[in-house]
Design a protein around this motif. Structure first.
Motif, PDB file in Angstrom:
ATOM      1  N   SER A   1       9.046 -21.194  64.544  1.00 44.38           N
ATOM      2  CA  SER A   1       8.058 -21.434  65.588  1.00 44.38           C
ATOM      3  C   SER A   1       6.652 -21.129  65.087  1.00 44.38           C
ATOM      4  CB  SER A   1       8.373 -20.574  66.814  1.00 44.38           C
ATOM      5  OG  SER A   1       7.422 -20.776  67.837  1.00 44.38           O
TER       6      SER A   1
ATOM      7  N   ARG B   1       5.488 -24.073  63.051  1.00 43.22           N
ATOM      8  CA  ARG B   1       5.097 -25.186  63.913  1.00 43.22           C
ATOM      9  C   ARG B   1       3.764 -24.902  64.600  1.00 43.22           C
ATOM     10  NH1 ARG B   1      11.087 -25.647  66.327  1.00 43.22           N
ATOM     11  NH2 ARG B   1      10.225 -24.044  67.689  1.00 43.22           N
ATOM     12  N   THR B   2       3.595 -23.664  65.066  1.00 38.17           N
ATOM     13  CA  THR B   2       2.363 -23.297  65.777  1.00 38.17           C
ATOM     14  C   THR B   2       1.160 -23.366  64.850  1.00 38.17           C
ATOM     15  OG1 THR B   2       3.564 -21.878  67.326  1.00 38.17           O
ATOM     16  CG2 THR B   2       1.211 -21.439  67.040  1.00 38.17           C
TER      17      THR B   2
ATOM     18  N   LEU C   1       3.570 -17.540  70.442  1.00 36.69           N
ATOM     19  CA  LEU C   1       4.512 -18.603  70.120  1.00 36.69           C
ATOM     20  C   LEU C   1       5.108 -19.261  71.360  1.00 36.69           C
ATOM     21  CD1 LEU C   1       6.512 -16.912  67.194  1.00 36.69           C
ATOM     22  CD2 LEU C   1       4.482 -18.374  67.047  1.00 36.69           C
TER      23      LEU C   1
ATOM     24  N   ASP D   1       4.977 -23.150  72.023  1.00 34.83           N
ATOM     25  CA  ASP D   1       5.828 -23.918  71.103  1.00 34.83           C
ATOM     26  C   ASP D   1       7.300 -23.706  71.424  1.00 34.83           C
ATOM     27  OD1 ASP D   1       6.395 -25.263  68.309  1.00 34.83           O
ATOM     28  OD2 ASP D   1       7.504 -23.367  68.315  1.00 34.83           O
ATOM     29  N   LEU D   2       7.681 -22.452  71.683  1.00 31.00           N
ATOM     30  CA  LEU D   2       9.091 -22.165  71.964  1.00 31.00           C
ATOM     31  C   LEU D   2       9.545 -22.837  73.247  1.00 31.00           C
ATOM     32  CD1 LEU D   2       9.211 -18.386  70.980  1.00 31.00           C
ATOM     33  CD2 LEU D   2      10.262 -20.289  69.747  1.00 31.00           C
TER      34      LEU D   2
ATOM     35  N   HIS E   1      10.165 -26.496  72.704  1.00 37.73           N
ATOM     36  CA  HIS E   1      11.415 -26.786  71.991  1.00 37.73           C
ATOM     37  C   HIS E   1      12.635 -26.144  72.663  1.00 37.73           C
ATOM     38  CE1 HIS E   1       8.355 -27.657  68.905  1.00 37.73           C
ATOM     39  NE2 HIS E   1       9.238 -28.526  68.462  1.00 37.73           N
TER      40      HIS E   1
ATOM     41  N   GLU F   1      13.430 -23.060  73.295  1.00 35.98           N
ATOM     42  CA  GLU F   1      13.962 -21.910  72.557  1.00 35.98           C
ATOM     43  C   GLU F   1      13.442 -20.581  73.083  1.00 35.98           C
ATOM     44  OE1 GLU F   1      14.347 -24.193  68.212  1.00 35.98           O
ATOM     45  OE2 GLU F   1      12.643 -22.877  68.614  1.00 35.98           O
ATOM     46  N   TYR F   2      12.517 -20.617  74.048  1.00 29.72           N
ATOM     47  CA  TYR F   2      11.863 -19.377  74.462  1.00 29.72           C
ATOM     48  C   TYR F   2      12.845 -18.387  75.077  1.00 29.72           C
ATOM     49  CZ  TYR F   2       8.963 -16.004  76.875  1.00 29.72           C
ATOM     50  OH  TYR F   2       8.407 -14.822  77.320  1.00 29.72           O
TER      51      TYR F   2
END
Length: 370
Positions: free
Chosen positions: A255, A258-259, A314, A317-318, A321, A323-324
């Motif tokens: 992450s 990506r960030t 993050l 972004d998480l 996707h 994923e957070y």
């Protein structure tokens, strides 16, 4: 490793393990297993390491957290099967708590002899394992740009994974003695501030010309462009005894890539080499129990606050996707139980260093002893 132009679409993990006797839990030399792994006969994902008492497992390229978790569990089973061929089992801690340096043996390969000739006892006294996370990037310029922007985050990332508090039968006082030891190497520690692929290539060429390294693959930076794959390789982590901690670390690292990849036109955060090394030392020394550098606040704050800062940075972004929630729960779990280093010290208070290894071996295999 990453689809063209897509930063962080894929990732993978390399885990290094000690080989130990399943009854005495002492370190085991297994040169025949090292040779077997070198020839590809120990399993499709098992590779030799510098010492005959170590092996490494590299996952396949993964796209999701679930896929990575399955690959890590499968890889540890494969490593365990390989170790059993040599009458051993695997230990996922960066240091072996009570092994003596006289117990270790380098693989009989010219490259390791050359390392001893060049670096002396830094090589012959290195009995430590690590975890390397590879995140897919489209090109070297992108890798270097993200690497430079990731420098301030290395201390807080390193603090999440400490698993080397004991070395040669003594408590070192560090959560990650491995990180402290790597700082002794002239090509170790945080990477330099580099602005382009050209600057990176020039830096590598200068180090080669100086006689310090043979090629880019010999860099021991905490983060570096991989010399083998189209990835950015994070090497700051101790090997995680608990698989879930490895999933957490790899997920946060991807992450972050990506960030930061979305910010490549921004000015990198300013952090001097001296301050970064001091923050890195603090992370190695205290892990999650003291203060850590927070890039978000640009100062030292309580460790849990620094980690919450990282998670919130993050979070967009998480969440994008999906994923957070999973990583937030894994992070909460880690902060409640502590690192492997914390667990090893609790185990030591209950008994002997042999018991520390026994408990860590069980957790390596997914059987908690706490």
């Amino acid at each position: 490793m990453s689809p063209a132009g897509v930063i962080g679409a894929s990732f993978g993990v390399e885990e290094e393990f000690h080989l130990v006797d399943p009854e005495s839990f002492a370190l085991v030399r297994a040169p025949a297993l090292s040779a077997r792994a070198l020839d590809g006969g120990a399993g499709p994902h098992v590779q030799p390491e510098m010492l005959t008492s170590q092996i490494e497992v590299a996952t396949d390229v993964c796209a999701s957290l679930a896929e990575l978790r399955a690959a890590l569990v499968s890889g540890r089973r494969e490593a365990e099967q390989a170790a059993s061929w040599a009458g051993a089992t695997i230990l996922a801690t960066s240091s072996h708590p009570f092994a003596s340096l006289s117990d270790i043996q380098l693989m009989d390969r010219p490259r390791y002899g050359a390392l001893v000739e060049r670096f002396g006892s830094l090589v012959t006294q290195f009995n430590l394992c690590g975890c390397h996370v590879h995140v897919g990037v489209p090109d070297l310029d992108t890798a270097v740009a993200i690497m430079t922007r990731a420098r301030p985050y290395l201390p807080v990332l390193g603090a999440l994974t400490g698993s080397s508090p004991f070395h040669e039968g003594r408590d070192t006082g560090y959560d990650s003695f491995r990180l402290a030891w790597l700082a002794l190497w002239p090509q170790g520690g945080p990477p330099a501030v580099l602005g382009s692929a050209q600057e990176y290539t020039r830096a590598v060429d200068e180090l080669v010309a100086s006689g310090l390294i043979e090629d880019a693959g010999a860099l021991l930076w905490d983060i570096r462009p991989s010399s083998r794959y189209p990835t950015l390789e994070f090497r700051v982590a101790d090997v995680c005894t608990d698989v879930e901690d490895a999933v957490l670390f790899a997920g946060l690292v991807r992450s972050l890539v990506r960030t930061l990849g979305a910010r490549t036109l921004d000015q990198p955060l300013s952090l001097s080499d001296s301050l970064l090394r001091a923050a890195r030392w603090r992370a190695a020394r205290f892990g999650l129990t003291d203060s850590l550098w927070s890039p978000r606040q640009a100062k030292l704050v309580g460790a849990h606050d620094a980690i919450e800062d990282l998670l919130q940075e993050l979070r967009p972004d998480l969440e994008e996707h999906e994923e957070y929630e999973e990583l937030a729960q894994l992070l909460k779990r880690l902060l409640l139980k502590g690192t492997s280093g914390d667990a090893q010290r609790r185990s030591r208070r209950r008994g002997s260093l042999v018991g520390v290894v026994r408990d860590a071996v069980a957790l390596t295999a997914g059987r908690s002893q706490e």
